[in-house]
Write a protein that holds these residues in place. Structure first.
Motif, PDB file in Angstrom:
ATOM      1  N   HIS A   1      -9.152  85.717  36.838  1.00 51.26           N
ATOM      2  CA  HIS A   1      -9.104  86.771  37.322  1.00 51.26           C
ATOM      3  C   HIS A   1     -10.364  87.293  38.297  1.00 51.26           C
ATOM      4  CE1 HIS A   1      -7.860  90.801  38.493  1.00 51.26           C
ATOM      5  NE2 HIS A   1      -8.879  91.375  37.605  1.00 51.26           N
ATOM      6  N   LEU A   2     -11.553  86.835  37.519  1.00 58.44           N
ATOM      7  CA  LEU A   2     -12.632  87.177  38.113  1.00 58.44           C
ATOM      8  C   LEU A   2     -13.320  86.154  39.187  1.00 58.44           C
ATOM      9  CD1 LEU A   2     -14.509  88.362  34.906  1.00 58.44           C
ATOM     10  CD2 LEU A   2     -13.818  89.851  36.877  1.00 58.44           C
ATOM     11  N   GLY A   3     -12.494  84.999  39.224  1.00 57.25           N
ATOM     12  CA  GLY A   3     -13.002  83.966  40.236  1.00 57.25           C
ATOM     13  C   GLY A   3     -14.402  83.450  40.095  1.00 57.25           C
TER      14      GLY A   3
ATOM     15  N   CYS B   1     -17.052  78.125  33.922  1.00 62.09           N
ATOM     16  CA  CYS B   1     -16.998  78.123  32.385  1.00 62.09           C
ATOM     17  C   CYS B   1     -16.016  77.408  31.638  1.00 62.09           C
ATOM     18  CB  CYS B   1     -16.665  79.619  31.866  1.00 62.09           C
ATOM     19  SG  CYS B   1     -17.844  80.764  32.312  1.00 62.09           S
ATOM     20  N   ASP B   2     -16.167  76.569  30.661  1.00 61.39           N
ATOM     21  CA  ASP B   2     -15.190  75.985  29.834  1.00 61.39           C
ATOM     22  C   ASP B   2     -14.151  76.796  29.231  1.00 61.39           C
ATOM     23  OD1 ASP B   2     -13.901  74.165  28.344  1.00 61.39           O
ATOM     24  OD2 ASP B   2     -15.407  72.890  27.755  1.00 61.39           O
ATOM     25  N   SER B   3     -12.992  76.621  29.710  1.00 57.59           N
ATOM     26  CA  SER B   3     -11.910  77.568  29.418  1.00 57.59           C
ATOM     27  C   SER B   3     -11.635  77.381  27.597  1.00 57.59           C
ATOM     28  CB  SER B   3     -10.645  77.101  29.873  1.00 57.59           C
ATOM     29  OG  SER B   3     -10.034  76.001  29.771  1.00 57.59           O
ATOM     30  N   THR B   4     -12.027  76.272  27.148  1.00 58.62           N
ATOM     31  CA  THR B   4     -11.851  75.862  25.785  1.00 58.62           C
ATOM     32  C   THR B   4     -13.057  76.485  24.985  1.00 58.62           C
ATOM     33  OG1 THR B   4     -13.232  73.803  25.795  1.00 58.62           O
ATOM     34  CG2 THR B   4     -10.813  73.472  26.306  1.00 58.62           C
TER      35      THR B   4
ATOM     36  N   GLU C   1      -9.951  83.333  28.955  1.00 58.14           N
ATOM     37  CA  GLU C   1      -9.582  82.403  29.984  1.00 58.14           C
ATOM     38  C   GLU C   1      -9.082  83.173  31.181  1.00 58.14           C
ATOM     39  OE1 GLU C   1      -6.947  78.284  30.676  1.00 58.14           O
ATOM     40  OE2 GLU C   1      -6.971  79.227  28.709  1.00 58.14           O
ATOM     41  N   ASN C   2      -8.189  83.970  30.890  1.00 57.52           N
ATOM     42  CA  ASN C   2      -7.428  84.741  31.857  1.00 57.52           C
ATOM     43  C   ASN C   2      -8.395  85.562  32.792  1.00 57.52           C
ATOM     44  OD1 ASN C   2      -4.735  83.779  31.167  1.00 57.52           O
ATOM     45  ND2 ASN C   2      -4.359  85.335  30.025  1.00 57.52           N
ATOM     46  N   ALA C   3      -9.510  86.277  32.000  1.00 53.90           N
ATOM     47  CA  ALA C   3     -10.323  87.010  32.724  1.00 53.90           C
ATOM     48  C   ALA C   3     -11.192  86.151  33.453  1.00 53.90           C
ATOM     49  CB  ALA C   3     -11.174  87.682  31.564  1.00 53.90           C
TER      50      ALA C   3
ATOM     51  N   PRO D   1     -16.780  88.435  30.500  1.00 55.33           N
ATOM     52  CA  PRO D   1     -15.783  88.365  31.542  1.00 55.33           C
ATOM     53  C   PRO D   1     -14.580  89.346  30.807  1.00 55.33           C
ATOM     54  CG  PRO D   1     -15.655  86.344  29.784  1.00 55.33           C
ATOM     55  CD  PRO D   1     -17.101  86.943  29.932  1.00 55.33           C
ATOM     56  N   LEU D   2     -14.607  89.600  29.508  1.00 56.56           N
ATOM     57  CA  LEU D   2     -13.633  90.446  29.012  1.00 56.56           C
ATOM     58  C   LEU D   2     -13.907  91.911  29.704  1.00 56.56           C
ATOM     59  CD1 LEU D   2     -12.627  89.556  25.371  1.00 56.56           C
ATOM     60  CD2 LEU D   2     -11.289  89.152  27.260  1.00 56.56           C
ATOM     61  N   TYR D   3     -15.122  92.536  29.560  1.00 59.24           N
ATOM     62  CA  TYR D   3     -15.457  93.488  29.915  1.00 59.24           C
ATOM     63  C   TYR D   3     -15.284  93.765  31.481  1.00 59.24           C
ATOM     64  CZ  TYR D   3     -16.987  95.847  25.555  1.00 59.24           C
ATOM     65  OH  TYR D   3     -16.825  96.521  24.335  1.00 59.24           O
ATOM     66  N   ALA D   4     -15.657  92.652  31.924  1.00 58.57           N
ATOM     67  CA  ALA D   4     -15.854  92.800  33.420  1.00 58.57           C
ATOM     68  C   ALA D   4     -14.414  92.949  34.053  1.00 58.57           C
ATOM     69  CB  ALA D   4     -16.513  91.357  34.056  1.00 58.57           C
ATOM     70  N   ALA D   5     -13.687  92.346  33.534  1.00 58.55           N
ATOM     71  CA  ALA D   5     -12.106  92.408  34.099  1.00 58.55           C
ATOM     72  C   ALA D   5     -11.664  93.874  33.739  1.00 58.55           C
ATOM     73  CB  ALA D   5     -11.285  91.203  33.372  1.00 58.55           C
ATOM     74  N   LEU D   6     -12.081  94.413  32.617  1.00 63.40           N
ATOM     75  CA  LEU D   6     -11.612  95.707  32.367  1.00 63.40           C
ATOM     76  C   LEU D   6     -12.388  96.558  33.418  1.00 63.40           C
ATOM     77  CD1 LEU D   6     -11.595  95.712  28.558  1.00 63.40           C
ATOM     78  CD2 LEU D   6      -9.433  95.928  30.129  1.00 63.40           C
TER      79      LEU D   6
END
Length: 272
Positions: free
Chosen positions: A35-37, A21-24, A30-32, A94-99
């Motif tokens: 973290h998820l790799g 994924c493009d972090s921009t 981005e942090n998630a 990604p946000l929900y997956a990280a949580l």
């Protein structure tokens, strides 16, 4: 006689190219993503501009996906929409997956969230016209009037300027030929195309605010394909969309006057 070929077959049989994924574009996710790799990837899906005439042209719908932690236990996907309309849900996967992946299995709620993380791919998307999908822009050389939030200024002059700005923005959107292809029904059909391309028999879905209107629309058009659906901050779908949205302002004003303002007054040392 052979049945006619499905006009959507080229869209349904497309191969998505999942890549980093493009972090921009992901923004606060981005942090998630880090973290998820390798579980987190993004792709662009082709969709018809007009589902009534798929040969007319196409646009792109941006997707994010975080794969299930236990692929052998996979039960399907969960699609997210944050509402709006116009809210960009690309970051939600990604946000929900990280949580959920970090949830505590010793906690009753955490155990259930961890099970969902194990069993479901999480899918975020930018609805057509929004964010990283084919974007609808409404531009004009004319300048907007400078206004004050009408919550604080209900004067005739300020309201005149608000209405002028609203008309100017609407006219700019009408001039964009993409506008007539950006609406709830098309987005609901994009959601079904996402389901089809992912290979899922049912669409599992979490929607907030306008996302509940969108989810209800999907379930009414594709009742046999609606899976597990969670609606949060539901809109009243019994009337018109205008009625449902106008009442939100009344509700916000009531909350401000009856809850927030009295609370701030009781704690004047913290609020001023």
């Amino acid at each position: 006689a052979n049945p006619p070929e499905d006009p959507l077959v080229s869209f349904k049989q497309q191969h998505l190219v999942w890549q980093a994924c493009d972090s921009t574009l992901i923004g606060e996710g981005e942090n998630a993503i880090t973290h998820l790799g390798e579980r987190a990837k993004c792709a662009l899906m082709r969709a018809p501009l007009d589902y009534g005439n798929p040969a007319f042209g196409e646009l792109q719908v941006a997707l994010s996906r975080v794969t299930a932690e236990q692929p052998d236990q996979r039960e399907g996907s969960i699609l997210f929409n944050p509402g709006g309309p116009g809210g960009d849900g690309l970051v939600f996967a990604p946000l929900y997956a990280a949580l959920w992946s970090d949830a505590d299995p010793a906690d009753p709620t955490g155990k259930l969230l961890k099970e969902m993380s194990n069993r479901y791919d999480l899918i975020g998307f930018s609805p057509r016209g929004v964010g990283s999908s084919s974007s609808l822009t409404c531009s004009s050389p004319e300048l907007l009037e400078i206004t004050v939030d009408p919550k604080f200024d209900r004067s005739p002059e300020n309201l005149r300027k608000e209405l002028y700005n609203a008309r100017l923005q609407a006219q700019a959107c009408i001039k964009n030929p993409l506008s007539k292809h950006i609406h709830t029904d098309a987005t609901a059909r994009d959601m079904d195309l996402i389901r089809e391309v992912l290979g899922d028999a049912k669409l599992n879905y979490i929607g907030y605010s306008y996302g509940t209107w969108l989810g209800t629309w999907y379930a009414s058009v594709f009742p046999e394909r609606a899976g597990r659906m969670l609606f949060d901050s539901s809109m009243n779908v019994a009337g018109s969309f205008d009625d449902a949205t106008l009442l939100q302002e009344v509700g916000s004003y009531r909350v401000l006057n009856q809850i927030l303002t009295p609370y701030a007054a009781r704690h004047s040392g913290r609020f001023n």
